[in-house]
Design a protein around this motif. Structure first.
Motif, PDB file in Angstrom:
ATOM      1  N   TRP A 140       0.824  -1.201   0.000  1.00  0.00           N
ATOM      2  CA  TRP A 140       0.000   0.000   0.000  1.00  0.00           C
ATOM      3  C   TRP A 140       0.862   1.257   0.000  1.00  0.00           C
ATOM      4  CZ3 TRP A 140      -0.496   4.260   2.998  1.00  0.00           C
ATOM      5  CH2 TRP A 140      -1.579   5.100   2.693  1.00  0.00           C
ATOM      6  N   THR A 141       1.933   1.289   0.790  1.00  0.00           N
ATOM      7  CA  THR A 141       2.767   2.489   0.868  1.00  0.00           C
ATOM      8  C   THR A 141       3.401   2.804  -0.477  1.00  0.00           C
ATOM      9  OG1 THR A 141       3.245   2.084   3.214  1.00  0.00           O
ATOM     10  CG2 THR A 141       4.723   3.568   2.039  1.00  0.00           C
ATOM     11  N   ASP A 142       3.901   1.778  -1.163  1.00  0.00           N
ATOM     12  CA  ASP A 142       4.499   1.995  -2.485  1.00  0.00           C
ATOM     13  C   ASP A 142       3.470   2.546  -3.470  1.00  0.00           C
ATOM     14  OD1 ASP A 142       6.614   1.471  -4.654  1.00  0.00           O
ATOM     15  OD2 ASP A 142       4.936   0.250  -5.350  1.00  0.00           O
ATOM     16  N   LYS A 143       2.293   1.947  -3.491  1.00  0.00           N
ATOM     17  CA  LYS A 143       1.237   2.390  -4.398  1.00  0.00           C
ATOM     18  C   LYS A 143       0.801   3.820  -4.076  1.00  0.00           C
ATOM     19  CE  LYS A 143      -3.610   1.253  -5.496  1.00  0.00           C
ATOM     20  NZ  LYS A 143      -4.241   2.377  -4.744  1.00  0.00           N
ATOM     21  N   HIS A 144       0.634   4.099  -2.793  1.00  0.00           N
ATOM     22  CA  HIS A 144       0.130   5.406  -2.391  1.00  0.00           C
ATOM     23  C   HIS A 144       1.158   6.507  -2.626  1.00  0.00           C
ATOM     24  CE1 HIS A 144      -2.884   7.842  -0.452  1.00  0.00           C
ATOM     25  NE2 HIS A 144      -2.007   8.315   0.424  1.00  0.00           N
ATOM     26  N   ASN A 145       2.429   6.209  -2.448  1.00  0.00           N
ATOM     27  CA  ASN A 145       3.469   7.210  -2.719  1.00  0.00           C
ATOM     28  C   ASN A 145       3.506   7.567  -4.202  1.00  0.00           C
ATOM     29  OD1 ASN A 145       4.220   7.407  -0.052  1.00  0.00           O
ATOM     30  ND2 ASN A 145       5.953   6.006  -0.227  1.00  0.00           N
ATOM     31  N   ARG A 146       3.283   6.580  -5.072  1.00  0.00           N
ATOM     32  CA  ARG A 146       3.241   6.867  -6.507  1.00  0.00           C
ATOM     33  C   ARG A 146       2.028   7.732  -6.845  1.00  0.00           C
ATOM     34  NH1 ARG A 146       2.449   2.129  -9.316  1.00  0.00           N
ATOM     35  NH2 ARG A 146       2.413   0.775  -7.481  1.00  0.00           N
ATOM     36  N   HIS A 147       0.943   7.505  -6.131  1.00  0.00           N
ATOM     37  CA  HIS A 147      -0.236   8.366  -6.325  1.00  0.00           C
ATOM     38  C   HIS A 147       0.071   9.800  -5.920  1.00  0.00           C
ATOM     39  CE1 HIS A 147      -4.101  10.273  -5.611  1.00  0.00           C
ATOM     40  NE2 HIS A 147      -3.813  10.350  -4.319  1.00  0.00           N
ATOM     41  N   HIS A 148       0.736   9.985  -4.794  1.00  0.00           N
ATOM     42  CA  HIS A 148       1.054  11.337  -4.337  1.00  0.00           C
ATOM     43  C   HIS A 148       2.003  12.055  -5.296  1.00  0.00           C
ATOM     44  CE1 HIS A 148      -0.508  12.423  -0.289  1.00  0.00           C
ATOM     45  NE2 HIS A 148      -0.879  11.159  -0.309  1.00  0.00           N
ATOM     46  N   ALA A 149       2.915  11.322  -5.872  1.00  0.00           N
ATOM     47  CA  ALA A 149       3.878  11.934  -6.795  1.00  0.00           C
ATOM     48  C   ALA A 149       3.211  12.380  -8.093  1.00  0.00           C
ATOM     49  CB  ALA A 149       5.007  10.959  -7.095  1.00  0.00           C
ATOM     50  N   HIS A 150       2.159  11.657  -8.515  1.00  0.00           N
ATOM     51  CA  HIS A 150       1.502  11.966  -9.796  1.00  0.00           C
ATOM     52  C   HIS A 150      -0.014  11.862  -9.649  1.00  0.00           C
ATOM     53  CE1 HIS A 150       5.439  11.671 -11.747  1.00  0.00           C
ATOM     54  NE2 HIS A 150       5.626  10.567 -11.057  1.00  0.00           N
TER      55      HIS A 150
END
Length: 342
Positions: A113-123
């Motif tokens: 979840w953290t990996d997925k969510h960080n990519r969402h925040h970046a883009h």
């Protein structure tokens, strides 16, 4: 898709706001808040499972399932905060808290979840870059028209299917977490797997030991369905219906975060129900800001955006759902118009 023109001095705008926020102490940790808030949520979790045991073989357990769905959602919000290092600011400590709130308490993998969510925040809201914009729903007409088979059918009627599909979101989160562990795409997958297994053992063991098979299965489906619905309704209004950016878009950080997000007005009840995600703009601008500080940052950010003429959207709860579902319906209509005989 919309491309937003970047200003001449994009980094200056954000750095000025950042200095104001930091000077106000809004990036400082709030350990007391998280201590008492976590204690309340964990006590509710223990109380919910105790109620399952005490009530026993009864259809009243469906009320317990609904209560635990809300508690699981609150634990999900705490896991979200831990993933952003909002709680202690220490990578290892917040990761361990994420494992407790996520993997063990509700069965959602922290690493995935953290990996997925960080990519969402970046883009945010960026197709081909934001995983949340490339899921089962289409946020743009271009993507909707590119769908094939079952996906195209879902895109076509996504406005109608949106809330019913949220009943499956809990299962989706569990399955995606297990897949990430099985594929080895996360670090420390052995420890995460142990925590997930422990959750499953306690969860299914308790339900099936206390309830007969039929009631146990109904309990699980009601609980997981309402859990997914609750989380989905908390996350859904944040970006759906806001500008969708192309992967090549060069919008600066501040405008990218503000223009693709929507805040939800409300008081203490709204803050608790949405886990602070109703301050989506402030959260995206300052992901590590502790949740209780978001309310204090909101007027500062809104005033700053008005000063530099950046649109800042804040709306009511019902209006946010109307805008989100209305956008999904309009995107689905673009598919129906291009089909033969239409």
């Amino acid at each position: 898709m919309r491309s937003i023109e970047a200003p001449q001095h994009p980094h200056t705008d954000y750095s000025v706001l950042l200095r104001q926020v930091r000077a106000a102490g809004l990036l400082n940790r709030r350990p007391r808040y998280y201590l008492w808030h976590s204690a309340i949520v964990l006590l509710a979790l223990i109380g919910g499972w105790a109620a399952v045991v005490v009530i026993g073989d009864s259809w009243w357990q469906l009320a317990t399932a609904a209560f635990l769905a809300v508690v699981f959602g609150q634990l999900g919000f705490l896991g979200h905060d831990a993933g952003h290092r909002q709680i202690t600011g220490l990578r290892r400590t917040d990761h361990l808290l994420g494992l407790l709130f996520g993997n063990f308490a509700i069965g959602i993998g922290t690493g995935w979840w953290t990996d997925k969510h960080n990519r969402h925040h970046a883009h945010p809201n960026t197709e081909d870059a934001d995983p949340d914009a490339m899921g089962v729903l289409a946020l743009s007409s271009e993507r909707a028209r590119s769908g094939r088979g079952l996906r195209r059918v879902i895109f076509r009627y996504q406005g109608i299917l949106f809330f019913p599909m949220l009943l499956l979101e809990g299962w989706n989160l569990h399955v995606a977490s297990v897949r990430a562990i099985a594929r080895g795409t996360i670090r420390r997958r052995g420890f995460e797997a142990v925590m997930m297994f422990a959750h499953a053992a306690v969860y299914f063991g308790t339900v099936f030991l206390v309830l007969p098979p039929v009631k146990a299965i109904v309990f699980v489906f009601v609980h997981q369905g309402l859990f997914g619905l609750y989380l989905g309704m908390a996350f859904a209004p944040n970006h759906k219906g806001m500008p969708v950016l192309s992967a090549a878009d060069k919008t600066d950080y501040l405008r990218r975060q503000v223009l693709t997000a929507r805040n939800i007005r409300g008081g203490l009840v709204t803050d608790i129900a949405f886990g602070g995600l109703n301050y989506q703009i402030e959260h995206h601008l300052f992901p590590s800001m502790p949740r209780p500080n978001l309310r204090r940052a909101q007027p500062m950010v809104a005033a700053y955006c008005a000063g530099i003429e950046v649109p800042y959207l804040e709306t009511g709860v019902l209006a946010s759902y109307a805008q989100s579902v209305g956008h999904l319906h309009a995107v689905g209509q673009s598919v129906r118009r291009t089909e033969p005989g239409r």
